[in-house]
Enzyme design. Structure first.
Site, PDB file in Angstrom:
ATOM      1  N   ASP A  93       0.735  -1.318  -0.093  1.00 23.65           N
ATOM      2  CA  ASP A  93       0.015  -0.003   0.050  1.00 23.65           C
ATOM      3  C   ASP A  93       0.882   1.379  -0.009  1.00 23.65           C
ATOM      4  O   ASP A  93       0.614   2.324  -0.760  1.00 23.65           O
ATOM      5  CB  ASP A  93      -0.882  -0.039   1.388  1.00 23.65           C
ATOM      6  CG  ASP A  93      -2.168  -0.965   1.234  1.00 23.65           C
ATOM      7  OD1 ASP A  93      -2.397  -1.158   0.217  1.00 23.65           O
ATOM      8  OD2 ASP A  93      -2.679  -1.193   2.250  1.00 23.65           O
ATOM      9  N   ARG A 143       0.369   5.025  17.420  1.00 26.12           N
ATOM     10  CA  ARG A 143       0.075   5.887  16.422  1.00 26.12           C
ATOM     11  C   ARG A 143       0.252   7.490  16.716  1.00 26.12           C
ATOM     12  O   ARG A 143       0.775   8.118  15.837  1.00 26.12           O
ATOM     13  CB  ARG A 143      -1.479   5.849  16.177  1.00 26.12           C
ATOM     14  CG  ARG A 143      -1.900   4.112  15.411  1.00 26.12           C
ATOM     15  CD  ARG A 143      -0.849   3.900  14.336  1.00 26.12           C
ATOM     16  NE  ARG A 143      -1.182   2.725  13.910  1.00 26.12           N
ATOM     17  CZ  ARG A 143      -0.496   2.127  12.919  1.00 26.12           C
ATOM     18  NH1 ARG A 143       0.576   2.374  12.616  1.00 26.12           N
ATOM     19  NH2 ARG A 143      -0.770   0.918  12.324  1.00 26.12           N
ATOM     20  N   ASP A 176      -7.058   3.187  13.013  1.00 26.49           N
ATOM     21  CA  ASP A 176      -5.662   3.867  12.674  1.00 26.49           C
ATOM     22  C   ASP A 176      -5.921   4.973  12.014  1.00 26.49           C
ATOM     23  O   ASP A 176      -5.180   6.221  12.358  1.00 26.49           O
ATOM     24  CB  ASP A 176      -4.594   2.897  12.108  1.00 26.49           C
ATOM     25  CG  ASP A 176      -4.126   2.004  13.148  1.00 26.49           C
ATOM     26  OD1 ASP A 176      -4.306   2.169  14.201  1.00 26.49           O
ATOM     27  OD2 ASP A 176      -3.960   0.681  12.649  1.00 26.49           O
ATOM     28  N   SER A 223      -2.980  -9.293   7.924  1.00 29.52           N
ATOM     29  CA  SER A 223      -2.446  -7.947   8.060  1.00 29.52           C
ATOM     30  C   SER A 223      -1.729  -7.942   9.499  1.00 29.52           C
ATOM     31  O   SER A 223      -2.286  -8.198  10.378  1.00 29.52           O
ATOM     32  CB  SER A 223      -3.356  -7.232   8.001  1.00 29.52           C
ATOM     33  OG  SER A 223      -3.414  -5.864   8.636  1.00 29.52           O
TER      34      SER A 223
HETATM   35  N1  ARG Z   1      -7.537  -3.436  16.291  1.00 31.69           N
HETATM   36  C1  ARG Z   1      -6.307  -2.904  16.522  1.00 31.69           C
HETATM   37  C2  ARG Z   1      -6.329  -1.498  16.780  1.00 31.69           C
HETATM   38  O1  ARG Z   1      -7.092  -1.001  16.409  1.00 31.69           O
HETATM   39  C3  ARG Z   1      -5.149  -3.393  15.635  1.00 31.69           C
HETATM   40  C4  ARG Z   1      -5.026  -2.842  14.299  1.00 31.69           C
HETATM   41  C5  ARG Z   1      -3.965  -3.591  13.370  1.00 31.69           C
HETATM   42  N2  ARG Z   1      -3.835  -3.102  12.217  1.00 31.69           N
HETATM   43  C6  ARG Z   1      -3.031  -4.212  11.320  1.00 31.69           C
HETATM   44  N3  ARG Z   1      -2.805  -3.388  10.247  1.00 31.69           N
HETATM   45  N4  ARG Z   1      -3.266  -5.274  11.589  1.00 31.69           N
HETATM   46  O2  ARG Z   1      -5.617  -0.982  17.656  1.00 31.69           O
END
Ligand code: ARG
Length: 409
Positions: A15, A95, A124, A176
């Site tokens: 991506d 983040r 995110d 992922s």
């Molecule tokens: N659900 C988790 C969060 O919102 C993890 C998100 C993970 N992202 C990924 N690219 N696997 O913090």
């Protein structure tokens, strides 16, 4: 107007690699990539070359590991912040720091735009954009995944091939994965079925509890004011300490989490996490608090922990409320100093001892032996007054009931 200058939060995956090229041509922009190292070892090799080949004119890779643990992770540990009582939030808490570092590069480079590779249905994107907005309200943010024409991975790969963007030749990973020192988040593939147990190959670091070694491991973890400072008598700085606990935990199958979770955007999703160090440290820290926190502080703190975890999960790290919570939490941690012994065994954790110079456990009060100092007689008066409101209330209830029955009769 000259052309745009965009700083891209770059991971090196498909991506963000496609994004570099796409933004460059669609926004007539010079592209600078930024990658923050939060301990995601697997992804950092060859990153610079990849970014340059994808069309970046400049590449930033910054080691944020220490800042991540000490300024973001440890405050959340002290708070006892676990989203929905289960998720130590490795992804969530990285983040705001990545957003901050991204903004700093943008300011340094005089860029007018920042961009990220988050999808339009996750948490995110919210964390990134709310954080950037809080730090630099007038900086423009682009989320190409929400606006570009590609509808599948295949279309992105096709675009990459056409424009000579390097994409990993390795067999496609069905999951992922987002990894840092505080934990790994694993999604997609068969994990999307909540009735299917995660296949072993979905896990990146932990041994299955049933295959873990029969001896287990004993750890003694020392905290000063809520912060872990030593394990098994050796002092360690944050990065080595967390790494060490990740390794010991992983080999004992500790820290696997399988969770149906409520995303901020309203979706319930199935998430699998591996977070050995986070699991061990939250557990040990809580045990020390049980020993050292005054009762009402301990009880009230769990309310703050709940709110604090929601703030982190929902992208509101850079908020005055989070800062106020942190101030409260730090005050509570002044005496959370001491040692906790923990036994790891085939995926389980158990406390085997705890001690603190500030321990509120008073043997003279707790004992059932002849040494007992507790004033048993004082309980009588206490119970009388403590239960008085309920006696009063129920006297009235009974009176009403009696009046009703006699009226009917
Ligand atoms: N659900 C988790 C969060 O919102 C993890 C998100 C993970 N992202 C990924 N690219 N696997 O913090």
């Amino acid at each position: 107007m000259g052309k745009n200058k965009i700083v891209v939060a770059y991971s090196g995956g498909l991506d963000t690699s496609v994004m570099v090229h796409w933004l460059k041509s669609n926004y007539d922009a010079e592209i600078i990539t930024f990658t923050g190292d939060l301990g995601q070892t697997k992804e950092l090799t060859g990153l610079k070359e990849k970014a340059l080949k994808s069309g970046a004119s400049k590449v930033y890779i910054e080691d944020l590991r220490k800042e991540f643990l000490e300024e973001y992770v440890y405050p959340s540990l002290k708070a006892g912040a676990m989203y929905e009582d289960a998720y130590p939030m490795a992804t969530s808490i990285g983040r705001p720091l990545l957003a901050k570092a991204l903004v700093n590069v943008a300011l340094k480079e005089g860029a007018n735009i920042v961009a990220h590779g988050c999808t339009g249905k996750g948490n995110d994107q919210v964390r990134f954009e709310v954080s950037v907005g809080a730090l630099e309200p007038d900086l423009k943010i682009i989320a190409p995944l929400r606006e570009w024409e590609f509808k599948s991975r295949e279309e992105e790969i096709e675009y990459a091939k056409k424009h000579n963007i390097p994409v990993a030749a390795t067999k496609e990973n069905p999951y992922s994965i987002d990894e840092n020192l505080w934990g790994t988040s694993i999604e997609c593939g068969v994990l999307e079925d909540p009735m299917t147990a995660p296949p072993e190959e979905a896990f990146q670091s932990t041994t299955a509890p049933e295959n873990a070694n029969h001896n287990g491991d004993d750890l003694s973890i020392e905290f000063i004011k809520g912060i872990p400072v030593a394990v098994n008598d050796s002092e360690m700085e944050s990065i080595s300490l967390v790494r060490f606990l990740n390794n010991v935990g992983a080999k004992n199958g500790v820290g696997r989490i399988d969770l149906i979770e409520n995303r901020l955007v309203g979706i319930k999703s199935r998430e699998v996490y591996e977070a050995p160090a986070a699991t061990i440290l939250h557990f040990a820290h809580k045990e020390l608090e049980r020993l050292t926190l005054e009762k009402s502080v301990m009880h009230y703190k769990s309310i703050i922990a709940h709110e604090y975890s929601n703030l982190i999960y929902n992208g509101l790290w850079f908020s005055p409320l989070r800062e106020a919570f942190s101030a409260f939490v730090d005050k509570t941690q002044e005496r959370v100093t001491g040692l906790v012994k923990v036994r790891l065994y085939k995926g389980t954790l158990r406390v085997t001892g705890r001690t603190s110079p500030y321990s509120l456990y008073d043997p003279a009060l707790a004992t059932y032996t002849a040494e007992d100092q507790f004033d048993h007689k004082a309980s009588e008066g206490f119970i009388k007054i403590y239960g008085l409101p309920l006696k009063t209330y129920n006297r009235v209830t009974q009176k009403i009931k009696n009046e009703k029955t006699s009226a009917v009769a």
